[in-house]
Scaffold this active site. Structure first.
Site, PDB file in Angstrom:
ATOM      1  N   GLY A   9       0.852  -1.194   0.000  1.00  0.00           N
ATOM      2  CA  GLY A   9       0.000   0.000   0.000  1.00  0.00           C
ATOM      3  C   GLY A   9       0.883   1.238   0.000  1.00  0.00           C
ATOM      4  O   GLY A   9       0.605   2.233   0.674  1.00  0.00           O
ATOM      5  N   GLY A  12      -0.143   5.270  -0.996  1.00  0.00           N
ATOM      6  CA  GLY A  12      -1.107   6.073  -0.263  1.00  0.00           C
ATOM      7  C   GLY A  12      -0.478   7.257   0.453  1.00  0.00           C
ATOM      8  O   GLY A  12       0.699   7.565   0.272  1.00  0.00           O
ATOM      9  N   GLN A  13      -1.319   7.888   1.260  1.00  0.00           N
ATOM     10  CA  GLN A  13      -0.874   9.112   1.933  1.00  0.00           C
ATOM     11  C   GLN A  13       0.320   8.844   2.860  1.00  0.00           C
ATOM     12  O   GLN A  13       1.283   9.607   2.874  1.00  0.00           O
ATOM     13  CB  GLN A  13      -2.048   9.687   2.740  1.00  0.00           C
ATOM     14  CG  GLN A  13      -1.794  11.096   3.243  1.00  0.00           C
ATOM     15  CD  GLN A  13      -2.760  11.512   4.351  1.00  0.00           C
ATOM     16  OE1 GLN A  13      -3.623  10.736   4.764  1.00  0.00           O
ATOM     17  NE2 GLN A  13      -2.603  12.719   4.841  1.00  0.00           N
ATOM     18  N   ILE A  36      -1.440  -1.731  -5.590  1.00  0.00           N
ATOM     19  CA  ILE A  36      -2.224  -2.211  -6.743  1.00  0.00           C
ATOM     20  C   ILE A  36      -2.143  -1.230  -7.911  1.00  0.00           C
ATOM     21  O   ILE A  36      -2.439  -1.568  -9.036  1.00  0.00           O
ATOM     22  CB  ILE A  36      -3.734  -2.448  -6.420  1.00  0.00           C
ATOM     23  CG1 ILE A  36      -4.310  -1.333  -5.563  1.00  0.00           C
ATOM     24  CG2 ILE A  36      -3.965  -3.800  -5.830  1.00  0.00           C
ATOM     25  CD1 ILE A  36      -5.825  -1.434  -5.423  1.00  0.00           C
ATOM     26  N   ASN A  53      -1.973  -7.068  -4.933  1.00  0.00           N
ATOM     27  CA  ASN A  53      -3.230  -6.817  -4.239  1.00  0.00           C
ATOM     28  C   ASN A  53      -3.162  -7.663  -2.966  1.00  0.00           C
ATOM     29  O   ASN A  53      -2.943  -8.863  -3.027  1.00  0.00           O
ATOM     30  CB  ASN A  53      -4.387  -7.273  -5.140  1.00  0.00           C
ATOM     31  CG  ASN A  53      -5.737  -7.114  -4.464  1.00  0.00           C
ATOM     32  OD1 ASN A  53      -5.828  -6.976  -3.244  1.00  0.00           O
ATOM     33  ND2 ASN A  53      -6.789  -7.134  -5.259  1.00  0.00           N
ATOM     34  N   TYR A 143     -14.958   1.045   8.918  1.00  0.00           N
ATOM     35  CA  TYR A 143     -13.522   1.312   9.070  1.00  0.00           C
ATOM     36  C   TYR A 143     -13.116   1.140  10.529  1.00  0.00           C
ATOM     37  O   TYR A 143     -12.136   0.451  10.833  1.00  0.00           O
ATOM     38  CB  TYR A 143     -13.241   2.744   8.596  1.00  0.00           C
ATOM     39  CG  TYR A 143     -11.828   3.211   8.798  1.00  0.00           C
ATOM     40  CD1 TYR A 143     -10.772   2.626   8.124  1.00  0.00           C
ATOM     41  CD2 TYR A 143     -11.551   4.270   9.665  1.00  0.00           C
ATOM     42  CE1 TYR A 143      -9.476   3.076   8.302  1.00  0.00           C
ATOM     43  CE2 TYR A 143     -10.262   4.733   9.837  1.00  0.00           C
ATOM     44  CZ  TYR A 143      -9.221   4.131   9.159  1.00  0.00           C
ATOM     45  OH  TYR A 143      -7.945   4.587   9.347  1.00  0.00           O
ATOM     46  N   LYS A 147     -10.737  -1.802  12.090  1.00  0.00           N
ATOM     47  CA  LYS A 147      -9.466  -1.495  12.755  1.00  0.00           C
ATOM     48  C   LYS A 147      -9.440  -2.088  14.164  1.00  0.00           C
ATOM     49  O   LYS A 147      -8.413  -2.619  14.601  1.00  0.00           O
ATOM     50  CB  LYS A 147      -9.234   0.023  12.805  1.00  0.00           C
ATOM     51  CG  LYS A 147      -8.848   0.634  11.459  1.00  0.00           C
ATOM     52  CD  LYS A 147      -7.462   0.187  11.013  1.00  0.00           C
ATOM     53  CE  LYS A 147      -7.060   0.752   9.661  1.00  0.00           C
ATOM     54  NZ  LYS A 147      -5.797   0.179   9.162  1.00  0.00           N
TER      55      LYS A 147
HETATM   56  N1  SER Z   1      -8.010   9.861   8.827  1.00  0.00           N
HETATM   57  C1  SER Z   1      -8.837   8.703   8.993  1.00  0.00           C
HETATM   58  C2  SER Z   1     -10.199   8.937   8.467  1.00  0.00           C
HETATM   59  O1  SER Z   1     -10.645  10.049   8.514  1.00  0.00           O
HETATM   60  C3  SER Z   1      -8.928   8.335  10.445  1.00  0.00           C
HETATM   61  O2  SER Z   1      -8.077   7.289  10.689  1.00  0.00           O
HETATM   62  O3  SER Z   1     -10.823   8.012   8.060  1.00  0.00           O
END
Ligand code: SER
Length: 318
Positions: A9, A12-13, A36, A53, A143, A147
């Site tokens: 990954g 990403g940011q 990916i 992936n 999410y 987590k």
């Molecule tokens: N920055 C994330 C979000 O806003 C929080 O973990 O989903």
């Protein structure tokens, strides 16, 4: 022994900045970036890249077999706002991606694994102020509960398999090198772009929505510090609270006005992200990270805002 590090990954940011930080430390060839999607130039030009992936076990197995990583960072995830649009996919990726990597790390005897958790593991009944490491956790986003379940898996793999897995509950991360990936805290990045480009910003969170945030430099430093700490100092194998800086859209706008006096913020009709933000902590107690691996924040609100504006001005050629 020299490290061989696999970052999954990587585009990403967090990955975009973490890969470069790791390559600066260990050498470009030692850090395999994987994603990916096609990598950005900075990642493509500074070391190896592999398409993968995280849900494709066979490809993942091949990556572990080929590179025999001593450390793995698993950053592939679907964040809070996008997760609510694609709940089953978010669960599948965030959960099965993690289990796939934990299993391979055990099989290939990977020395250390890093996996990010989030303030989203907390929910409406968690204490809002100075939220402690251990408290009621009733996350109500896919999410958030993916987590939280992931944290349980990490602790479980450490207990059952002796896997040295480490994790941080990141606050909202603020950065300028790569775009954020569809979270609730993204406003705190968009606001800087719009302030510089148009002088105005319409926030999707209300004026007084207080959330914990952190400048990416601090987040990367925290991650490396945690991964460098001797194993016996790591007392938490689920995920460490990390606090950062707590502010509202209104406070952030006031800080930006110090640099751009004409800047004006307005507020949109609330969408589903407001409810997500309202279910999260406003500030976090990260004393365990301070105690276990000497965590200390460097970027407060004024310093973070000044850095964001300076760097984005250059990037946007303004
Ligand atoms: N920055 C994330 C979000 O806003 C929080 O973990 O989903």
């Amino acid at each position: 022994m020299s490290e061989k590090i696999l970052v999954i990954g990587a585009n990403g940011q967090i990955g975009t900045e973490l890969v470069i930080a790791l390559r600066n430390r260990h050498g470009g060839q030692q850090v395999i970036a994987s994603d990916i999607n096609n990598p950005v130039e900075a990642i493509k030009d500074s070391g190896p890249f592999e398409f993968a992936n995280v849900l494709d076990k066979e490809t993942l197995y091949g990556l572990f077999q080929k590179h025999q990583p001593t450390q793995v960072y698993l950053l592939a995830a679907i964040l809070s706002a996008v997760g609510e649009q694609k709940p089953k996919l978010a669960w599948d990726l965030n959960m099965n991606g993690l289990i796939n990597v934990l299993d391979l790390a055990v099989e290939f005897k990977t020395s250390k694994v890093f996996w990010p958790s989030s303030i989203a593991v907390f929910g409406p009944h968690s204490p809002k102020q100075n939220t402690p490491q251990y408290c009621i956790m009733d996350p109500n986003t896919v999410y958030g509960f993916s987590k939280l379940a992931g944290e349980r898996w990490c602790e479980y793999y450490h207990a059952k398999h002796g896997l040295d897995v480490r994790s941080i509950r990141y606050p909202g991360l603020i950065s300028w090198k790569a775009a954020p990936g569809g979270g609730t805290t993204d406003y705190a990045i968009h606001i800087f772009y719009e302030a510089l480009k148009t002088g105005t910003y319409q926030s999707f969170l209300s004026a007084d929505t207080m959330l914990p945030m952190m400048y990416m430099e601090d987040a990367i430093r925290a991650t490396l510090q945690l991964m460098d700490a001797p194993a016996e100092q790591i007392s938490i194998r689920s995920s460490y609270n990390l606090g950062g800086i707590s502010f509202t859209p209104e406070t952030l706008a006031r800080e930006i006005k110090q640099h751009l006096p004409e800047f004006a913020i307005s507020y949109a009709d609330q969408d589903s992200r407001q409810a997500i933000a309202d279910s999260w902590p406003q500030s976090i107690d990260d004393s365990q990270a301070a105690q276990d691996w000497n965590w200390k924040l460097e970027y407060d609100l004024p310093r973070m805002a000044a850095e964001m504006l300076k760097n984005l001005k250059n990037t946007l050629n303004l």
